[in-house]
Design an enzyme around this catalytic site. Structure first.
Site, PDB file in Angstrom:
ATOM      1  N   ASP A  29       0.334  -1.434   0.553  1.00 20.72           N
ATOM      2  CA  ASP A  29       0.236   0.119   0.072  1.00 20.72           C
ATOM      3  C   ASP A  29       1.224   1.357  -0.243  1.00 20.72           C
ATOM      4  O   ASP A  29       2.023   1.491   0.348  1.00 20.72           O
ATOM      5  CB  ASP A  29      -0.922   0.041   1.007  1.00 20.72           C
ATOM      6  CG  ASP A  29      -1.552   1.217   1.463  1.00 20.72           C
ATOM      7  OD1 ASP A  29      -2.472   1.104   0.456  1.00 20.72           O
ATOM      8  OD2 ASP A  29      -1.901   1.743   2.950  1.00 20.72           O
ATOM      9  N   ARG A  30      -0.009   2.272  -0.902  1.00 21.82           N
ATOM     10  CA  ARG A  30       0.966   3.788  -0.982  1.00 21.82           C
ATOM     11  C   ARG A  30       1.151   4.439   0.775  1.00 21.82           C
ATOM     12  O   ARG A  30       2.485   4.501   1.654  1.00 21.82           O
ATOM     13  CB  ARG A  30       0.938   4.887  -1.601  1.00 21.82           C
ATOM     14  CG  ARG A  30       2.490   5.521  -1.882  1.00 21.82           C
ATOM     15  CD  ARG A  30       1.410   6.683  -2.901  1.00 21.82           C
ATOM     16  NE  ARG A  30       0.590   7.479  -2.518  1.00 21.82           N
ATOM     17  CZ  ARG A  30       0.244   8.918  -2.822  1.00 21.82           C
ATOM     18  NH1 ARG A  30       0.455   8.637  -4.552  1.00 21.82           N
ATOM     19  NH2 ARG A  30      -0.467   9.386  -2.427  1.00 21.82           N
ATOM     20  N   ASP A  31      -0.028   5.267   0.882  1.00 25.14           N
ATOM     21  CA  ASP A  31       0.130   5.389   2.361  1.00 25.14           C
ATOM     22  C   ASP A  31      -0.121   5.042   3.491  1.00 25.14           C
ATOM     23  O   ASP A  31      -1.458   4.424   4.299  1.00 25.14           O
ATOM     24  CB  ASP A  31      -1.906   7.027   2.170  1.00 25.14           C
ATOM     25  CG  ASP A  31      -1.735   7.443   0.831  1.00 25.14           C
ATOM     26  OD1 ASP A  31      -0.151   7.923   0.265  1.00 25.14           O
ATOM     27  OD2 ASP A  31      -2.868   7.525  -0.248  1.00 25.14           O
ATOM     28  N   GLN A  73      -7.302   5.797  -4.699  1.00 21.56           N
ATOM     29  CA  GLN A  73      -6.347   7.274  -5.350  1.00 21.56           C
ATOM     30  C   GLN A  73      -7.964   7.664  -4.880  1.00 21.56           C
ATOM     31  O   GLN A  73      -8.044   8.341  -5.920  1.00 21.56           O
ATOM     32  CB  GLN A  73      -5.622   7.699  -5.988  1.00 21.56           C
ATOM     33  CG  GLN A  73      -4.206   6.578  -5.324  1.00 21.56           C
ATOM     34  CD  GLN A  73      -3.823   7.900  -4.605  1.00 21.56           C
ATOM     35  OE1 GLN A  73      -3.884   9.511  -4.146  1.00 21.56           O
ATOM     36  NE2 GLN A  73      -3.222   7.523  -3.223  1.00 21.56           N
ATOM     37  N   SER A  74      -9.099   7.326  -3.706  1.00 22.07           N
ATOM     38  CA  SER A  74     -10.321   7.767  -4.232  1.00 22.07           C
ATOM     39  C   SER A  74     -10.844  10.070  -4.379  1.00 22.07           C
ATOM     40  O   SER A  74     -11.547  10.158  -4.963  1.00 22.07           O
ATOM     41  CB  SER A  74     -11.168   7.924  -3.359  1.00 22.07           C
ATOM     42  OG  SER A  74     -11.113   8.643  -2.032  1.00 22.07           O
ATOM     43  N   ARG A 128     -10.615  -1.290  -7.089  1.00 23.48           N
ATOM     44  CA  ARG A 128     -10.375  -0.537  -5.811  1.00 23.48           C
ATOM     45  C   ARG A 128     -10.478  -1.260  -4.533  1.00 23.48           C
ATOM     46  O   ARG A 128     -11.641  -2.142  -4.325  1.00 23.48           O
ATOM     47  CB  ARG A 128     -11.581   0.407  -4.889  1.00 23.48           C
ATOM     48  CG  ARG A 128     -11.620   1.160  -3.769  1.00 23.48           C
ATOM     49  CD  ARG A 128     -12.923   2.226  -3.602  1.00 23.48           C
ATOM     50  NE  ARG A 128     -12.346   2.533  -2.186  1.00 23.48           N
ATOM     51  CZ  ARG A 128     -11.755   3.023  -1.408  1.00 23.48           C
ATOM     52  NH1 ARG A 128     -11.035   4.205  -2.440  1.00 23.48           N
ATOM     53  NH2 ARG A 128     -12.156   4.166  -0.546  1.00 23.48           N
ATOM     54  N   LYS A 129      -9.124  -1.650  -3.618  1.00 24.86           N
ATOM     55  CA  LYS A 129      -9.188  -2.192  -2.314  1.00 24.86           C
ATOM     56  C   LYS A 129     -10.221  -1.802  -1.403  1.00 24.86           C
ATOM     57  O   LYS A 129     -10.589  -0.565  -1.229  1.00 24.86           O
ATOM     58  CB  LYS A 129      -8.017  -2.197  -1.624  1.00 24.86           C
ATOM     59  CG  LYS A 129      -6.584  -2.416  -2.442  1.00 24.86           C
ATOM     60  CD  LYS A 129      -5.699  -1.975  -1.784  1.00 24.86           C
ATOM     61  CE  LYS A 129      -5.269  -0.467  -1.466  1.00 24.86           C
ATOM     62  NZ  LYS A 129      -4.013  -0.498  -0.819  1.00 24.86           N
ATOM     63  N   LYS A 155      -4.708  -1.143   6.465  1.00 25.53           N
ATOM     64  CA  LYS A 155      -5.606  -0.858   6.495  1.00 25.53           C
ATOM     65  C   LYS A 155      -6.388  -1.755   6.278  1.00 25.53           C
ATOM     66  O   LYS A 155      -6.274  -3.168   5.408  1.00 25.53           O
ATOM     67  CB  LYS A 155      -6.813   0.326   5.878  1.00 25.53           C
ATOM     68  CG  LYS A 155      -6.685   1.522   6.145  1.00 25.53           C
ATOM     69  CD  LYS A 155      -7.325   2.182   5.446  1.00 25.53           C
ATOM     70  CE  LYS A 155      -7.384   3.687   5.981  1.00 25.53           C
ATOM     71  NZ  LYS A 155      -6.647   4.628   5.015  1.00 25.53           N
TER      72      LYS A 155
END
Ligand SMILES: [Mg+2]
Length: 219
Positions: A29-31, A73-74, A128-129, A155
């Protein structure tokens, strides 16, 4: 035509270097895993690598295991920023990683959300995850061995996506909750994820070793 690697399905899919076919992968995951989660980050000056991520990526690369970034990236779907801002943030992140000698093999980003603006709105976005679309796309198009791969996320949705994609296990950093039928190792922070990653890299049976690590971690 978009100057960015975004297909007709609106998914950012960028292969930076192609891994050897049949290899297992480390999905990131990035963030909250690679960089600090600043919620809808659109300013490159907000990029801050998290402690421990370079060591994790270095260990993976030393073992010939590619790192694949999969990021929701919503903020794009919600109209808060666009692909140019995503690109600018990513370039800064990649520069910082490159300076430390590491690089992801591929990056996938999904702008969809049930509450996004109409062009990006999907009731249950498959990419989307917690859905497994991005992981499955990378695994299939790069010929990766999903069943031997591992996901690090912060998450429960990261773990759910990994489980739905059939990965061997996950490492959940921070206080999130995950109820999935997949071994999940809990790490207090990214730095604490290095040890289970090294165990996984050294071992051909990651799921069983992750279970052992989890038992050990919870005492
Ligand atoms: Mg995250």
């Amino acid at each position: 035509m978009s100057p960015f690697p975004v297909g007709p399905d609106q998914i950012w899919y960028e292969v930076r270097h192609r891994p050897a076919p049949g290899t297992r992968a480390l999905f990131l995951d990035r963030d909250g895993v690679i960089i600090r989660d600043r919620h809808y980050l659109r300013d490159p000056d907000g990029v801050e690598l998290l402690d421990g991520i370079v060591a994790i990526m270095r260990a993976a690369q030393r073992s010939g295991v590619p790192c694949i970034v999969v990021t929701n990236q919503s903020g794009i779907g919600r109209g808060l920023f666009g692909w140019p801002e995503f690109y600018a943030v990513q370039e800064r992140m990649l520069e910082d990683l490159a300076r430390a000698g590491v690089a992801p093999a591929a990056v996938l980003a999904c702008p969809h959300h049930p509450e996004a603006k109409a062009a990006y709105r999907l009731a249950d976005p498959p990419m989307r995850k917690p859905n497994p679309g991005m992981i499955l796309r990378a695994a299939e198009s790069l010929g990766l061995s999903a069943a031997e791969s591992l996901m690090i996320g912060d998450k429960g949705d990261d773990m759910a996506a990994a489980a739905a994609a059939g990965l061997s296990g996950g490492i959940l950093v921070g206080p999130g909750e995950a109820a999935v039928a997949m071994p999940v190792h809990r790490a207090g922070d990214v730095r604490a994820a290095l040890e289970p990653v090294e165990t996984w890299l050294a071992d051909g049976a990651p799921a069983s070793r992750l279970r052992a690590a989890e038992t050990h971690a919870t005492g």
